[in-house]
Every structure is written in C-alpha cells, then in structure tokens.
Motif scaffolding. Structure first.
Motif, PDB file in Angstrom:
ATOM      1  N   VAL A  41       0.428  -1.338   0.083  1.00 50.10           N
ATOM      2  CA  VAL A  41      -0.163   0.144  -0.138  1.00 50.10           C
ATOM      3  C   VAL A  41       0.972   0.809  -0.259  1.00 50.10           C
ATOM      4  CG1 VAL A  41      -1.883   1.085   1.008  1.00 50.10           C
ATOM      5  CG2 VAL A  41      -1.926  -1.573   1.353  1.00 50.10           C
ATOM      6  N   PHE A  42       1.784   1.709   0.935  1.00 50.59           N
ATOM      7  CA  PHE A  42       2.131   2.803   0.649  1.00 50.59           C
ATOM      8  C   PHE A  42       3.310   2.764  -0.022  1.00 50.59           C
ATOM      9  CE2 PHE A  42      -0.469   2.836   4.943  1.00 50.59           C
ATOM     10  CZ  PHE A  42      -0.690   4.190   4.794  1.00 50.59           C
ATOM     11  N   GLY A  43       3.829   1.448  -0.463  1.00 47.94           N
ATOM     12  CA  GLY A  43       5.133   1.182  -1.660  1.00 47.94           C
ATOM     13  C   GLY A  43       4.299   1.731  -2.842  1.00 47.94           C
ATOM     14  N   GLN A  44       3.456   1.761  -3.095  1.00 45.09           N
ATOM     15  CA  GLN A  44       2.579   1.563  -4.243  1.00 45.09           C
ATOM     16  C   GLN A  44       1.933   2.709  -4.503  1.00 45.09           C
ATOM     17  OE1 GLN A  44       2.617  -2.791  -6.883  1.00 45.09           O
ATOM     18  NE2 GLN A  44       1.101  -2.308  -4.491  1.00 45.09           N
ATOM     19  N   ALA A  45       1.199   3.640  -3.697  1.00 45.96           N
ATOM     20  CA  ALA A  45      -0.106   4.314  -3.979  1.00 45.96           C
ATOM     21  C   ALA A  45       1.002   5.400  -3.960  1.00 45.96           C
ATOM     22  CB  ALA A  45      -0.671   4.114  -2.641  1.00 45.96           C
ATOM     23  N   TRP A  46      -0.581   6.938  -3.991  1.00 49.38           N
ATOM     24  CA  TRP A  46       0.078   8.092  -3.671  1.00 49.38           C
ATOM     25  C   TRP A  46      -0.212   8.652  -2.603  1.00 49.38           C
ATOM     26  CZ3 TRP A  46       2.606  11.358  -7.041  1.00 49.38           C
ATOM     27  CH2 TRP A  46       3.196  10.635  -8.323  1.00 49.38           C
ATOM     28  N   VAL A  47       0.385   8.548  -1.502  1.00 48.56           N
ATOM     29  CA  VAL A  47       0.804   9.075   0.053  1.00 48.56           C
ATOM     30  C   VAL A  47       1.015  10.659  -0.316  1.00 48.56           C
ATOM     31  CG1 VAL A  47       1.882   8.250   1.612  1.00 48.56           C
ATOM     32  CG2 VAL A  47       1.550   6.807   0.101  1.00 48.56           C
ATOM     33  N   CYS A  48      -0.075  11.083   0.538  1.00 50.15           N
ATOM     34  CA  CYS A  48       0.162  12.473   1.113  1.00 50.15           C
ATOM     35  C   CYS A  48       1.552  12.345   1.948  1.00 50.15           C
ATOM     36  CB  CYS A  48      -1.555  12.907   1.952  1.00 50.15           C
ATOM     37  SG  CYS A  48      -0.936  14.578   2.486  1.00 50.15           S
TER      38      CYS A  48
END
Length: 419
Positions: A41-48
């Motif tokens: 998730v956090f390694g692939q998504a656009w993270v704020c």
C-alpha cells in the motif's frame, strides 16, 4: 499463515455491499499484515506527505513513505523534486528532519553535495586517486515521484502507479470551486494515537457513530443532512448539506471564501483520499489530518487548519498572520471532536487486538464508504504493481446508500444527473 496478497484472504471484502463484512482483525493488529501493507500500500500508492505551503524554496522536507525516507525540495523556479534520503556514496542519511537549506544538499559524512534537482555536484578529495569508471552524472540522488493537488503534497515510490490526477479521479473537478491551492496553514499539531491508521480513516468515513460519540458535532453535522459525495477516484466522500449554525456556530465563525457556488457555500465536504489523508472542507476553513503508520497499533496524526486566500484572520483583511483569537473557537471545536474520535478508535484497537472476533457485517445505510475503502486496500494488497489499477467508479443507477438525494447537490452531481 494467511497470505494477505492472495484474493482468497479477501472473500468477505469482495462481496457486494449488502453481504460484505469488515476486515479481519489481523488487518489492524498483526505485524505480518502491517509489513505487507507497508510494501503493497504505502510502497505503491500516492501517499500524502504534507501541505503544499510547507514545500518552499530554501526548505527541505523529510518524510517517511512506507519503509523509505524521502526528501522533498523546491528550487528557485518552483520545481518540486523528491529523492530517496540516502547518499549515493555509502548510503548515509542526508537529513533526519525538515530543515532550511541553501542551494546544496550535503551528506554529513563525506560532504558529497547535490543540487536541489538531485545532481551530484561535489565529491571532496574523491579524485585524488582517480577512478576510471566514475561519472558524476550517474550518481545523482535516486528520484521519487512527487506531485501536488490543492493544499496537499504527495509522493509515490512506484513507477507503475498511474499519475496522481488519475488516482484522484473526479475529485479535483468536484472541489474546483474552493481553489484549494490558494489556502494557507494557520495551525498545525501532531500527536501519536494508539490505533491502526485504518481505524482512524474508517471512523471518519462513516457517520453511524455520530449521535453517540459526537453529540456536539451532531448539532452542526446532523445525521439526516448527510449525503453522498463521491464519484470516480481513490477516495471516499460524504457531505453535510446544510451545515447548521442553529445551536452552535463554531464552524461559521470565520469569513467565507470568495466565489463559492450555492452548494459549496452551505455544505461541509468530508473526503478521505486513499490511503492516508482526511479532509474536512467547510466554506471558511479546512481541517486536514495526515495519517502516518508507525506500527500496527500506533499512528501519527498531523492535524492542519487552513484558511482561504484573503481570509487569514478574523476580520478578513488578508493579513498573512492569523489572529489566534479569531481561529480559536474553530480550532478548539476540531480538537474536541478529534479527542472523542481518538478515545473510540483506541477502544476499537484494544478490542481488535485483545478480542479478535471475526469480522462483522457493514451497515449499508452508513458504511458503504468503508466497503469502497476496503476494496481499494484489497486491490493494493493483492497486486505486485498498480499499473492496471481499478479506480472505483461513482454511484450507479439504483444505488440507495445514504440519506437519498441531496437538496443542494454539488455542481458535478447536478451535471451527472442532467439537472
């Protein structure tokens, strides 16, 4: 051992809303799930990773995105750049916290220097005994994708993930009337919450709990006035229309932004952008929370209050220094509401970690956004890359979730219905 990357682990999530269940308790409490989630998730998504007005020339931001530490810089011409926080010599951390910077990013170990665009510029004494295979142009900082929308900064570690605008879907058009890129920070605070990040955003996404957990909030954001506010995109949304000032006017104490249409002027928009940002957008202020997971049961909340351009103090004279007395009632209101949420999500975390009962049914009237969110999570967890990401669509004909038809719908929803 459960394989969280296997579709077989998400059977309850993948069912239609009226038969779907919530997430397995392990999704909130398990170290195994957490580590896979950090990667998928956090390694692939656009993270704020912050607020746009934090990224200014002369300032370098340090943010954690999944398992990686990331630097963000902005050069004198306004170009935003992101890099892995590691020197290309022997991997030393370049900065441990946000800091002021002139024109060079310096490694504290051997003083290798990089431009704000990441190019390697200085290697003190390195060539006293020359290497035949060394070319500075090949040893710039490793880039990270970064982008902005409205008041928000985003970073993405994966090159496969679609661009930020594809990720956001119709949200930029849906909220275009607010001109959020002109809003500015007037207050920010961080705190650590003893709960999984998903519990915090799920709590925000549903209003089933409103009457009992937030009796004061329910006076200005009444259950009966909640409607759908989501179309295509990696977000979950609801709106309160109208925002009430009958019993208390904390939300209405500041001057309104200029140029809002009839719907935006009377509504509160509540949007959770997957995975980690929560936006409460009112006609006169924004309360935003960024969620950074620290462990399965610990989340750092960074809460930011923003005001529209030209309304940065109580009398609306455009003074860039916000009047603390003017914003105090609204800020205090949000802090009180957030404290109520913190208490209940921490109790939820304890129940999931210590009880671990099987996942229960979702309430269609109130919790459809959770079903949408859980499926976004499942999509990330079951895919090695997000190049073919299924961005959720909006409501379909015949959907009856929520309170029905909004009497003052957003412009984008009026167009969609041909009104």
């Amino acid at each position: 051992m459960t394989s969280w990357t296997d579709e077989a682990s998400w059977v309850g999530t993948r069912r239609p809303m009226r038969t779907a269940t919530g997430l397995d308790p392990a999704a909130y409490a398990s170290d195994e799930f957490y580590f896979v989630e950090q990667r998928r998730v956090f390694g692939q998504a656009w993270v704020c990773v912050g607020i746009a007005d934090e990224a200014v020339a002369g300032r370098m931001l340090v943010r954690q995105v999944g398992s990686k530490s990331v630097l963000l810089t902005r050069n004198d011409t306004g170009d935003l750049r992101g890099f892995i926080n590691s020197c290309r010599h022997r991997g030393t951390e370049l900065a441990e916290a946000d800091c002021d910077i002139a024109g060079t990013i310096r490694c504290p170990y051997h003083r290798w220097g990089y431009s704000l665009d990441g190019a390697l510029k200085a290697t003190p004494f390195f060539n006293e005994v020359p290497r035949d295979d060394f070319d500075k142009s090949e040893f710039g900082l490793l880039p990270v994708r970064v982008d902005t929308w409205g008041v928000l900064l985003f970073a993405c570690l994966s090159d496969d993930t679609p661009p930020l605008l594809d990720w956001l879907g119709d949200l930029p058009d849906r909220m275009a009337g607010y001109h959020l890129d002109t809003w500015s920070t007037v207050h920010q605070e961080s705190l650590d919450v003893q709960a999984n990040w998903k519990l915090i955003t799920e709590n925000f996404q549903e209003y089933y709990h409103l009457t009992w957990v937030h009796p004061e909030l329910a006076k200005v954001s009444r259950v009966a006035d909640h409607y759908r506010y989501q179309g295509r995109g990696m977000y979950c949304g609801q709106t309160t229309t109208p925002v009430s000032g009958d019993e208390r006017d904390d939300w209405l104490a500041l001057p309104e932004a200029q140029g809002l249409d009839a719907s935006d002027l009377v509504s509160g928009r509540f949007v959770a952008i997957f995975p980690n940002v929560i936006l409460s957008v009112l006609p006169n202020h924004v309360w935003m929370m960024r969620l950074d997971p620290l462990a399965p049961g610990i989340t750092r909340e960074t809460c930011t209050m923003l005001l529209p351009d030209g309304v940065r103090d109580g009398d609306g004279d455009g003074d860039a220094d916000a009047d603390a007395d003017a914003i105090a009632p609204t800020r205090r209101f949000w802090v009180d509401v957030n404290n109520e949420d913190i208490d209940i999500v921490q109790r939820g975390q304890r129940g999931l970690a210590r009880g671990g009962v099987p996942a229960g049914p979702l309430a269609p009237r109130f919790e459809e956004p959770l079903h949408r969110f859980h499926n976004m999570l499942a999509d990330c967890m079951t895919n090695d890359g997000l190049g073919a990401l299924r961005v959720p669509t909006g409501d379909q004909p015949g959907d009856t979730w929520g309170a029905g038809d909004n009497p003052t719908p957003a412009a984008i929803d009026r167009v969609a219905k041909g009104a």
